[in-house]
Design a protein around this motif. Structure first.
Motif, mmCIF file in Angstrom:
data_model
loop_
_atom_site.group_PDB
_atom_site.id
_atom_site.type_symbol
_atom_site.label_atom_id
_atom_site.label_comp_id
_atom_site.label_asym_id
_atom_site.label_seq_id
_atom_site.Cartn_x
_atom_site.Cartn_y
_atom_site.Cartn_z
ATOM 1 N N ILE A 182 -7.630 39.499 -49.057
ATOM 2 C CA ILE A 182 -6.428 38.742 -48.697
ATOM 3 C C ILE A 182 -6.397 38.532 -47.180
ATOM 4 N N GLY A 183 -5.326 37.941 -46.680
ATOM 5 C CA GLY A 183 -5.219 37.630 -45.269
ATOM 6 C C GLY A 183 -5.114 38.856 -44.380
ATOM 7 N N LYS A 184 -5.694 38.746 -43.204
ATOM 8 C CA LYS A 184 -5.627 39.818 -42.209
ATOM 9 C C LYS A 184 -4.207 39.920 -41.649
ATOM 10 N N PRO A 185 -3.890 41.040 -40.971
ATOM 11 C CA PRO A 185 -2.523 41.234 -40.467
ATOM 12 C C PRO A 185 -2.024 40.109 -39.560
ATOM 13 N N ASN A 186 -2.916 39.473 -38.835
ATOM 14 C CA ASN A 186 -2.490 38.386 -37.950
ATOM 15 C C ASN A 186 -2.557 37.020 -38.625
ATOM 16 N N ALA A 187 -2.945 37.000 -39.892
ATOM 17 C CA ALA A 187 -3.020 35.745 -40.660
ATOM 18 C C ALA A 187 -2.796 36.073 -42.132
ATOM 19 N N GLU A 188 -1.620 36.584 -42.428
ATOM 20 C CA GLU A 188 -1.341 37.096 -43.766
ATOM 21 C C GLU A 188 -1.301 35.994 -44.823
ATOM 22 N N THR A 189 -1.671 36.372 -46.033
ATOM 23 C CA THR A 189 -1.517 35.471 -47.174
ATOM 24 C C THR A 189 -0.027 35.317 -47.459
ATOM 25 N N PRO A 190 0.507 34.102 -47.478
ATOM 26 C CA PRO A 190 1.958 33.930 -47.670
ATOM 27 C C PRO A 190 2.401 34.362 -49.062
ATOM 28 N N ALA A 191 3.459 35.159 -49.109
ATOM 29 C CA ALA A 191 4.004 35.634 -50.381
ATOM 30 C C ALA A 191 4.934 34.590 -50.984
ATOM 31 N N GLY A 192 5.222 34.759 -52.282
ATOM 32 C CA GLY A 192 6.113 33.846 -52.993
ATOM 33 C C GLY A 192 5.389 33.163 -54.130
ATOM 34 N N ARG A 193 6.044 32.194 -54.738
ATOM 35 C CA ARG A 193 5.397 31.482 -55.833
ATOM 36 C C ARG A 193 4.913 30.116 -55.358
ATOM 37 N N THR A 194 3.711 29.792 -55.774
ATOM 38 C CA THR A 194 3.097 28.522 -55.439
ATOM 39 C C THR A 194 2.331 28.051 -56.671
ATOM 40 N N PHE A 195 1.279 27.239 -56.496
ATOM 41 C CA PHE A 195 0.580 26.700 -57.649
ATOM 42 C C PHE A 195 -0.791 26.182 -57.238
#
Length: 301
Positions: free
Chosen positions: A209-222
Motif C-alpha cells: 500500500i502507500g507509504k506514509p508520505n503518500a498514503e493509499t486514500p481510504a473510503g469507498r471507490t470503484f
C-alpha cells in the motif's frame, strides 16, 4: 521507471477488457414456466383493480416506485449547454459535488453506464454541476450507485475531491443498469486485499500500500478502467480506481489517479511500499483484471 499514480500518457493505452461481464437480470425460461400459472390467475383478477390505476379521465395515476408519498419524482432541470459543464472524469475537479456521507459502507453492486454524455446534478431536481461521459480513459464508464430514490440515483464520481458524488436522473433511456456481484476490500492495517462474490470469499492476498508520505486514500471507490501501458514493465495490466492521491496533486504529468496493479518482485508486499496505489501479486491481478467488471466497488479501510 515511472510508477504510480499514472502519468497522463498511460491513459491513452490499449484497453485490456473491452466489455465488462455482469449478472443478468433476465428471468430463466424454467422460472418463466413456473410463473405462468400465477400469471393466468392474476389475469382473472385484473379487471377488479385496473380501474384503480386511472382517474375518471383515463390519466394514469402515480403508483409503485415512481412516487413518494403520492408525489411524482423531481424532474431533472433542463441543461441548455451540456458542453459547458466540467467533465466528471479522473482529470477533473468538481468542488460542487456533494461528499460521500457513508464512505465505509459497501455499495449494493448496482452500477450504471451512461449511453451518452449526461448531466450530473447536485441533488434530485437541483442544478447540474458536471457532465458524465460514456467513456473513462479508454474504458466504458460504469459507476456504482450508493443511494436510490424514485427517478434518481446517487453515484460515486471519479473526480477530485475524493468521495465526490452526484445525482443522475433515471427518467429516460440515458442509463444502462447492471449488477456487479463482486466487492474488493482492502485492509491497510494488515496489508490484505480480499475479493468477494456476494457473501463468498473468492481470494485474499497480501499486498503493498502507500507509504506514509503518500498514503493509499481510504473510503469507498470503484474500478474505473482497465488498460495496458507498454511503456512500463511493473504490471501487465493496470486498473485505475475512481480516487486520487491525497499527497500528490499530479504525478508524471497526470492527475494522480491511484489504482491496482502488479509488481515484478515480492519484496513490496506486506508493507507500505507504493506512492498510493495497491500493489498485488500476479494471481490476484490476473483474477481482478479478467473477472471483475468495471464499476465494481472497492472499499479501502
Amino acid at each position: 521507471m515511472t510508477e504510480e499514480p499514472f502519468p497522463e500518457d498511460v491513459h491513452s493505452k490499449k484497453l485490456w477488457r473491452k466489455k465488462p461481464r455482469y449478472v443478468s437480470d433476465a428471468v430463466s425460461f424454467t422460472r418463466f414456466l413456473a410463473c405462468t400459472g400465477l400469471a393466468l390467475l392474476a389475469c382473472a383478477f385484473l379487471p377488479l383493480f385496473v380501474t384503480n390505476l386511472f382517474d375518471e379521465s383515463g390519466t394514469p395515476l402515480n403508483t409503485g416506485t415512481a412516487t413518494t408519498a403520492g408525489h411524482r419524482p423531481a424532474a431533472p432541470p433542463a441543461v441548455s449547454d451540456l458542453a459547458s459543464l466540467p467533465k466528471a472524469t479522473t482529470f477533473d475537479v468538481i468542488n460542487e459535488a456533494p461528499p460521500d456521507l457513508q464512505p465505509s459502507q459497501a455499495p449494493t453492486g448496482h452500477v450504471v453506464h451512461p449511453n451518452r454524455t449526461i448531466p450530473v446534478f447536485s441533488a434530485p431536481g437541483k442544478d447540474a454541476i458536471a457532465a458524465l461521459p460514456p467513456k473513462q480513459i479508454t474504458s466504458d464508464t460504469w459507476v456504482p450507485v450508493i443511494v436510490e430514490e424514485p427517478g434518481w440515483v446517487q453515484v460515486l464520481l471519479p473526480v477530485r475531491p475524493n468521495g465526490a458524488t452526484g445525482w443522475l436522473s433515471t427518467q429516460d433511456d440515458s442509463l444502462e443498469h447492471a449488477t456487479s456481484p463482486y466487492l474488493i476490500t482492502v485492509e491497510q492495517s494488515s496489508f490484505q486485499l480480499s475479493l468477494h462474490h456476494g457473501s463468498r470469499l473468492i481470494g485474499r492476498w497480501t499486498v503493498g500500500i502507500g507509504k506514509p508520505n503518500a498514503e493509499t486514500p481510504a473510503g469507498r471507490t470503484f474500478v474505473l478502467a482497465s488498460l495496458i501501458d507498454p511503456t512500463q514493465q511493473f504490471s501487465p495490466v493496470i486498473l485505475p480506481l475512481g480516487t486520487h492521491s491525497t499527497s500528490l496533486e499530479t504525478f508524471g504529468g497526470g492527475p494522480g489517479t491511484t489504482g491496482i496493479h502488479g509488481w515484478p518482485t515480492p519484496n513490496v508486499f506486506g508493507k507500505p511500499s507504493s506512492d498510493g496505489c495497491i500493489r498485488v501479486p500476479a494471481d490476484a491481478l490476473r483474477l481482478l483484471s479478467t473477472e471483475v467488471p468495471l464499476g465494481t466497488p472497492v472499499l479501502i479501510n
